[in-house]
Design a protein around this motif. Structure first.
Motif, short mmCIF file in Angstrom:
data_model
loop_
_atom_site.label_atom_id
_atom_site.label_comp_id
_atom_site.label_asym_id
_atom_site.label_seq_id
_atom_site.Cartn_x
_atom_site.Cartn_y
_atom_site.Cartn_z
N ASP A 194 0.81 -0.84 -0.03
CA ASP A 194 -0.47 0.41 0.33
C ASP A 194 1.06 1.00 -0.07
O ASP A 194 1.91 1.45 0.48
CB ASP A 194 -0.92 0.00 1.19
N LEU A 195 0.75 1.91 -1.48
CA LEU A 195 1.34 3.29 -0.99
C LEU A 195 0.62 4.32 -0.57
O LEU A 195 -0.57 4.46 -1.89
CB LEU A 195 1.71 3.49 -2.18
N THR A 196 1.27 5.07 0.28
CA THR A 196 -0.32 6.93 0.60
C THR A 196 0.69 8.11 0.09
O THR A 196 2.08 8.18 0.58
CB THR A 196 -0.84 6.09 1.97
N ILE A 197 -0.31 8.08 -0.97
CA ILE A 197 0.45 10.15 -1.00
C ILE A 197 -1.01 10.68 -1.07
O ILE A 197 -2.09 10.48 -1.12
CB ILE A 197 1.32 10.25 -2.70
N ARG A 198 -0.15 11.78 -0.29
CA ARG A 198 -1.77 12.79 -0.21
C ARG A 198 -3.14 12.49 0.46
O ARG A 198 -4.07 12.68 0.37
CB ARG A 198 -1.99 13.60 -2.04
N GLY A 199 -2.62 11.10 1.21
CA GLY A 199 -3.74 10.66 2.12
C GLY A 199 -4.53 9.34 1.15
O GLY A 199 -5.71 8.90 1.76
N VAL A 200 -3.96 9.34 0.19
CA VAL A 200 -4.35 8.43 -1.06
C VAL A 200 -4.11 6.89 -1.02
O VAL A 200 -2.59 7.01 -1.06
CB VAL A 200 -4.69 8.67 -1.89
N THR A 201 -4.50 5.88 -0.30
CA THR A 201 -3.81 4.96 -0.80
C THR A 201 -4.27 3.54 -1.70
O THR A 201 -5.06 3.46 -1.86
CB THR A 201 -4.01 3.74 0.89
N GLN A 202 -3.95 3.26 -2.85
CA GLN A 202 -2.97 2.26 -3.75
C GLN A 202 -2.45 1.47 -3.36
O GLN A 202 -0.99 1.67 -2.87
CB GLN A 202 -2.88 3.60 -4.86
N THR A 203 -2.61 0.59 -3.99
CA THR A 203 -1.88 -0.81 -4.26
C THR A 203 -0.94 -0.78 -5.69
O THR A 203 -1.26 -0.57 -6.52
CB THR A 203 -2.75 -1.93 -4.00
N VAL A 204 0.38 -0.80 -4.67
CA VAL A 204 1.25 -1.12 -6.19
C VAL A 204 2.48 -2.43 -5.55
O VAL A 204 2.33 -2.67 -5.02
CB VAL A 204 2.51 0.13 -6.44
N THR A 205 2.70 -2.07 -6.74
CA THR A 205 4.01 -3.32 -7.13
C THR A 205 5.33 -3.20 -7.52
O THR A 205 5.00 -2.37 -8.60
CB THR A 205 3.70 -4.49 -7.94
N LEU A 206 6.62 -3.44 -6.27
CA LEU A 206 7.70 -2.75 -6.85
C LEU A 206 8.50 -3.76 -7.17
O LEU A 206 8.57 -4.84 -6.82
CB LEU A 206 8.02 -1.82 -5.71
N ASN A 207 9.56 -3.98 -8.48
CA ASN A 207 10.27 -4.63 -8.91
C ASN A 207 11.86 -4.11 -7.95
O ASN A 207 11.98 -3.23 -9.00
CB ASN A 207 9.62 -4.82 -10.51
#
Length: 191
Positions: free
Chosen positions: A118-131
């Protein structure tokens, strides 16, 4: 990102685990985004903090959390830095921290992994995948500290995080692209 603890998969009592803390002096988060549809602008964040709870026998059962002070954003231009810190972009007064918390780690072979979280920027959380590429073996520095390092990258759409400011260009197109490449280069010190 203000640090909170997350365990994706509980570690058994017989599993050897270790705690590794981010070394902020040797770690950075960088980004790259299209500018005027003709070239890329790069910037970086410093002062990273966080913890890797490493399952020694199965790295996929490990967890990682990272906290980044949004006000540390810097490019090669002070005016751009000020604009990135205001309400149009990161709004650092209201959202002082960018965070990442892993939810799943998967080996992709050798020393490479996919780290989803879970990446949170500006209070918004989105699921991301880091390689994550080339997760290093431990190495001892001249002062006797054990260190490990890694590099990770992902691409996100900035609008998904509420970073929607833009300006139209006279001959078509927009000033700032939507896709942002994020790269992390992190060193950890064994706790």
């Amino acid at each position: 990102m203000s640090s909170t603890s997350a365990i994706a998969t509980p570690m058994s009592a017989t599993t050897a685990s270790s705690t590794w803390n981010i070394d902020p002096a040797h770690s950075a988060a960088e980004f790259k985004v299209r500018h005027m549809m003709i070239s890329n602008v790069k910037g970086k964040f410093s002062g990273l903090s966080g913890v890797l709870k490493l399952d020694e026998s199965d790295h996929s059962r490990s967890t990682v959390e990272v906290s980044i002070p949004a006000a540390s954003v810097s490019t090669v231009d002070e005016k751009l830095d000020a604009h990135l810190k205001n309400e149009d972009f990161f709004d650092v007064q209201k959202f002082p921290t960018i965070t990442f918390q892993s939810t799943k780690i998967r080996s992709t072979g050798g020393r490479d992994y996919e780290v989803t979280g879970d990446l949170t920027i500006r209070g918004v959380t989105q699921t991301v995948t880091l390689n994550v590429a080339d997760f290093s073996e431990p190495s001892k520095d001249p002062w006797g500290n054990l260190r490990i390092g890694l590099s990770g990258s992902t691409k996100v759409n900035r609008k998904d995080f509420g970073l929607v400011w833009n300006a139209p260009l006279e001959f078509g197109g927009v000033l700032v692209g939507d896709e942002v490449t994020i790269t992390l280069d992190v060193q950890f010190i064994k706790g």
